[in-house]
Design an enzyme around this catalytic site. Structure first.
Site: not given
Length: 564
Positions: A2, A50, A75-76, A337, A340
């Site tokens: 969320c 969500l 959120n979680g 990184t 990528r």
């Protein structure tokens, strides 16, 4: 997944400020709400949902009749909310796991609350009766949280920095947006004019310490001692429990599958435990890569072995290059990184959202840091120094792999679950003697592999597959993804620009054209915020100039192994 957002003490029009909250709408595509706080006209909550649990009463801010003075956005996922309910006798009014935060706070205050939550979380809790505001974030920062606090007491909080950087302020210069530190909570006094004053910021948990909520866990009696068979048994027990508790969802579950050890173990256990728990649909697994990349080939073997409904996402060089700009915008970083590796994860997440109904996505993040899985650990001067660096990597996950995994999935409205970062599992693994955890016989993660050797969860060649970085494994063995990027960028950044990089970018100046290219894009979206990244991710002990595993002497690809 969320998106949470809140302002306290705004001097500007809230209807204008709330436009910033729409910058994180991707995190919660199912519903959104703005709500002012009674009695504080310049305080406001924003929430993008969500819907994973409790379709009827899951909207936020969460408010219940028993605690009319408490407001919560979070959120979680809190995996032990039912165990805590049973232990304390809480009377829940919804099916939302996060409701337990209200009950814990009322029962024992904020420190007990943060310490007893088994899960991943970022929360904003308002207590109007006692005029307090609390922020909290999980141990490894799996769920993101940013804040901005001005000298005059204006506080803004958001899941992502992009929801705060364009807020209007009455003070000049504008205060800095900063990531909220993982494993901490912060207490603010709320004044009558809606402004706040920070009282204290407290670290409530470190990964090495057994969490306080362990006493309420379903796994209670681990065997003691460090003999190898006992340790392997405990590893299997705790990791299986870490996957099992994360099955909590009312939406379809899937799993990212690169064919490497970590994602393969997660996928195999997910299939096994989903069947045992009565999940009727086939679990989908998702692999991404260029044609005939090592990851696609390995993932195919794993999917056939575990019986998943497997999806392959094939992308080409042009598609990957074109995604870099939007990936950096989503990530809010310029780390080499991380960018990528994020391109592949971003594109596979995009596929999952558009082409399937899987929403809750398991992944293997955290294993390399915990189990000394990076190839450079072969060069550690001693087991003790290797253990120290493992701990450092875990503390910094919120800037690197966890950041990547959250932002690339949340950008497409998916919820990420990472069982390798389970509190019980990580604290146990770090409690083991360092010499047990280091690479052995030239193989990294030897102990983890050995623990599952007789389980038949995976084909032997996958269980003992050499480490392949995600950003390398998605491309061909002949030519790495990072090499393709560098060749593309070579003509876009000239040598003069690179020579002047230190004066233009005094914080973490780019040393390569690729790094310079990423930095330009980052500064376009987030100017003046380069300090969000403390340093570039880079291997230790080997004087590396590039973070790719393929540049290291110890690197062995599948193809190399098969040719020996």
């Amino acid at each position: 997944m969320c998106g949470i957002w809140a302002l306290f003490g705004s001097d500007e029009c809230l209807s204008v400020q709330c436009l910033s909250a729409m910058k994180i709408a991707h995190r919660g595509p199912d519903a959104f709400r703005f709500e002012n706080v009674n009695g504080y006209t310049n305080c406001c909550f924003g929430f993008h949902r969500l819907a994973i649990v409790d379709q009827l009463y899951g909207m936020q801010p969460i408010r219940v009749k028993k605690f009319p003075f408490l407001w919560l956005v979070y959120n979680g996922e809190i995996y032990n909310f039912k165990q805590l309910q049973k232990h304390f006798g809480f009377d829940y009014q919804t099916l939302v796991d996060g409701e337990v935060i209200l009950h814990l706070y009322s029962n024992g205050g904020i420190e007990q609350t943060a310490s007893l939550l088994d899960g991943v979380f970022a929360f904003i809790l308002l207590d109007t009766a006692n005029r307090k505001v609390f922020l909290g974030r999980d141990t490894y920062g799996v769920r993101p949280l940013f804040k901005v606090l001005s000298d005059d007491g204006f506080l803004g909080v958001c899941s992502e920095a992009k929801g705060l950087i364009n807020l209007r302020h009455s003070v000049s210069p504008a205060p800095k947006v900063q990531p909220f530190p993982p494993g901490h909570y912060e207490v603010f006094d709320l004044k009558s004019n809606g402004k706040v004053a920070s009282v204290e910021q407290v670290k409530f948990h470190t990964g090495k310490d057994e969490p306080l909520h362990a006493v309420y866990d379903t796994v209670t009696n681990l065997q003691s001692g460090f003999d190898r068979e006992t340790v392997k048994s405990n590893i299997r027990l705790l990791f299986e429990n870490a996957v099992r508790k994360r099955l909590m969802a009312h939406r379809r579950i899937g799993c990212l599958l690169s064919g490497g050890l970590d994602s393969s173990l997660v996928s195999a256990l997910l299939i096994k435990l989903s069947k045992e728990s009565g999940i009727s649909y086939p679990v989908q697994t998702f692999a991404i890569g260029m044609e005939d990349s090592p990851d696609l080939l390995a993932a195919r073997k794993v999917a056939a072995h575990i019986g998943s409904e497997h999806h392959e996402v094939i992308f080409d060089f042009e598609e990957g290059i074109q995604a870099i700009d939007e990936v950096i915008f989503s990530l809010e970083t310029y780390d080499i990184t991380t960018i990528r590796a994020s391109v592949g994860m971003y594109l596979v997440s995009k596929y999952i959202r558009k082409k399937t109904d899987s929403v809750v996505i398991f992944s293997g993040e955290g294993s390399d840091e915990l189990t000394m899985g990076y190839i450079y650990f072969h060069k550690a001067p001693s087991p003790e120094e290797a253990a120290e660096d493992s701990e450092r990597l875990l503390k910094e996950l919120y800037m690197f792999d966890v950041l990547r995994a959250d932002r690339t999935t949340a950008a497409h409205g998916l919820e990420l679950r990472v069982p390798f970062l389970d509190h019980r599992f990580t604290s146990y693994y770090m409690s083991l003697p360092a010499e047990l955890r280091v690479p052995k016989n030239g193989v990294e993660k030897y102990l983890l592999r050995e623990a599952f050797e007789d389980s038949n969860l995976l084909p032997k060649e996958i269980l003992w597959r050499p480490k392949e970085a995600f950003s390398d494994g998605i491309a061909s063995v002949k030519k790495s993804w990072y090499t393709m990027i560098q060749e593309q960028i070579e003509q876009q950044i000239d040598d003069v620009m690179l020579e002047k990089s230190e004066s233009k970018f005094p914080i973490n100046p780019p040393r390569t054209k690729e790094a310079y290219y990423y930095r330009q894009i980052f500064e376009k979206y987030y100017p003046g915020n380069s300090d969000w990244l403390k340093h570039y991710w880079m291997p230790k002990w080997i004087n590396a100039t590039d973070p790719s595993a393929r540049t290291l002497k110890h690197y062995k690809s599948d193809t190399t192994e098969n040719a020996l």
